[in-house]
Design an enzyme around this catalytic site. Structure first.
Site, mmCIF file in Angstrom:
data_model
loop_
_atom_site.group_PDB
_atom_site.id
_atom_site.type_symbol
_atom_site.label_atom_id
_atom_site.label_comp_id
_atom_site.label_asym_id
_atom_site.label_seq_id
_atom_site.Cartn_x
_atom_site.Cartn_y
_atom_site.Cartn_z
ATOM 1 N N LYS A 167 39.295 4.677 48.356
ATOM 2 C CA LYS A 167 40.405 3.962 48.992
ATOM 3 C C LYS A 167 41.675 4.145 48.160
ATOM 4 O O LYS A 167 41.583 4.230 46.940
ATOM 5 C CB LYS A 167 40.072 2.472 49.125
ATOM 6 C CG LYS A 167 38.778 2.155 49.857
ATOM 7 C CD LYS A 167 38.847 2.496 51.323
ATOM 8 C CE LYS A 167 37.534 2.100 52.030
ATOM 9 N NZ LYS A 167 37.575 2.409 53.467
ATOM 10 N N HIS A 286 28.257 10.255 58.941
ATOM 11 C CA HIS A 286 29.054 9.095 59.330
ATOM 12 C C HIS A 286 29.005 8.949 60.845
ATOM 13 O O HIS A 286 28.939 9.941 61.567
ATOM 14 C CB HIS A 286 30.499 9.249 58.852
ATOM 15 C CG HIS A 286 31.261 7.958 58.827
ATOM 16 N ND1 HIS A 286 31.708 7.336 59.978
ATOM 17 C CD2 HIS A 286 31.647 7.153 57.801
ATOM 18 C CE1 HIS A 286 32.343 6.217 59.654
ATOM 19 N NE2 HIS A 286 32.302 6.080 58.338
#
EC number: 4.1.1.39
Length: 471
Positions: A167, A286
């Site tokens: 992040k 994912h």
């Protein structure tokens, strides 16, 4: 021909509603949740689904005489009420295996959900579950490596894998991205990961990211003496570009790559899984875009189906939600599709949303990945829910630590090892979660700060997609 062929339109149920039929072991079975238009009988709605997803069309056609329709047609063999929903019902349909190309999840889904969802006679339609016969499973490649091989490659045993998503997910340069990876891995994580939408944008081209990440991984390995890895997202706009990225990851001696299997497509995913199997590469998957398909309780495809399809298509790890974090998913439903990722046989269990027995034969299992809004306070519950054959990924729960990503990683590692130790000692880790974490925090200032930082952070929202069970 005119004497044998009756032109015109007849009701679907005359051909495709067969309550006397007993499914064969080689049949592919599907459970649909159906809501028909007002005035349309249930049997007609269910038969229409069976017809349109197999051999039928709206009119009788002469070319039916050129084949054996009775052999190839889908058959609706059972209808059940949906608890708590008087308008909906379950339709159970059996499909002969010869309707499907061997090893092709793309073909299976094109048949079962490709056209029928647009039927005017239906208000809602949802594919709840599929029973894949073992004869079909044997034609699929499945996970390129599986749980056992992945543990051997990473030299991690007796606990879940520990990771995090980098992040901010977008906006970092390649060099700064690599720095964040290094901080997380040296702090105690096993793995770090690209987020689903980091591919090759102007601020960070994929080759630059791969090179800086590889440098960070190798440096962290040298410092810690542990095997480390990073999921390099190879998802691309063309198959050729996908394989170019995978090949470069291999050249850099990285152990694992990543693919967004729904947006990338099952054809691309199966091809990439085959490449990973041949080249000794682990494959992280994912599920970006899944909720568009699976979240509505009456329309779409349940995630348990998407999870089963992924195991067949190929992947070593798959995101499954967290139960306790920020993403949708109740405990029993999540356990149901985790079973189908990892076990060799999963019995029918409506309390977990499994409508059929599912025999996986010798196909390797897939690591369940818990990711999305989790932090150190969730660790005992995550270990209890997901067990050892999982990967727990703390993004904001790592980088949001007041002392930085390395401290956040250390806090998560201490919390995980404390919970594993307590579980192995026979303690009830969910009931004793606070005591276990506070005891560990006495010897870890990083964990103590993390516990204080996130002590009031909860995601307590009602589940939208609930199990249809009698209350």
């Amino acid at each position: 021909m005119s004497k044998k062929y009756d032109a015109g339109v007849k009701e679907y149920r005359d051909t495709y509603w067969t309550p006397e039929y007993v499914p064969l072991d080689t049949d592919l079975l599907a459970c649909f949740k159906c809501t028909g238009q007002e005035g349309v009988p249930r049997e007609e709605v269910a038969a229409a689904v069976a017809a349109e997803s197999s051999t039928g069309t709206w009119s009788t056609v002469w070319s039916e005489l050129l084949t054996d329709l009775e052999f190839y047609k889908g058959r609706c063999y059972r209808i059940e009420d949906v608890p708590g929903d008087p308008e909906a019902f379950y339709a159970f349909i059996a499909y002969p295996l010869d309707l499907f190309e061997e090893g092709s999840i793309t073909n299976v889904l094109t048949s079962l959900v490709g056209n029928v969802f647009g039927f005017k006679a239906l208000r809602h339609l949802r594919l709840e579950d599929i029973r894949f016969p073992i004869a079909f499973i044997k034609t699929c490649g499945g996970p390129p490596n599986g749980i056992v091989v992945e543990r051997d490659r990473l030299n991690k045993y007796g606990r879940p894998l520990l990771g995090c998503t980098i992040k901010p997910k977008l906006g970092l340069s390649g060099k700064n991205y690599g720095r964040v990876v290094y901080e997380c891995l040296r702090g105690g994580l096993d793995l770090t990961k690209d987020d689903e939408n980091i591919n090759s944008q102007p601020f960070q081209r994929w080759r630059e990211r791969f090179e800086f990440v590889a440098e960070a991984v190798k440096l962290a390995q040298q410092e810690t003496g542990e095997v480390k890895g990073h999921y390099l997202n190879c998802t691309a706009n063309t198959p050729e570009e996908l394989y170019e990225r995978a090949e470069f990851a291999k050249e850099l001696d990285m152990p694992i790559i990543m693919h967004d299997y729904i947006t990338g497509g099952f054809t691309a995913n199966t091809g990439l899984a085959n490449w990973c199997r041949k080249n000794g590469m682990l494959l992280h998957i994912h599920r970006a875009m899944h909720a568009v398909i699976d979240r509505h309780p009456k329309h779409g495809i349940h995630f348990r189906v998407l999870a089963k399809c992924l195991r067949l298509s190929g992947g070593d790890q798959l995101h499954t939600g967290t139960v306790v974090g920020k993403l949708e998913g109740d405990r029993q439903t999540t356990l149901g599709y985790i079973d189908n990722l990892r076990e060799s046989f999963v019995p029918e269990d409506r309390s977990r949303g499994n409508f059929f027995d599912q025999d996986w034969g010798s196909m390797p299992g897939v690591f369940a990945v818990a990711s999305g809004g989790i932090h150190v306070w969730h660790m005992p519950a995550l270990l209890a829910i997901f067990g050892d054959d999982s990967c727990l990924q703390f993004g904001g729960g790592t980088h949001g630590h007041p002392w930085g990503s390395a401290a956040g990683a250390a806090a998560n590692r201490v919390a995980l090892e404390a919970c594993v130790k307590a579980r192995n000692a026979g303690r009830e880790i969910e009931k004793e979660s606070r005591d276990i974490l506070m005891e560990a925090a006495k010897h870890s200032p990083e964990l103590a700060i993390a516990l204080e930082t996130w002590k009031e952070i909860k995601f307590e929202f009602d589940t939208v997609d609930k199990l249809d069970v009698q209350g």
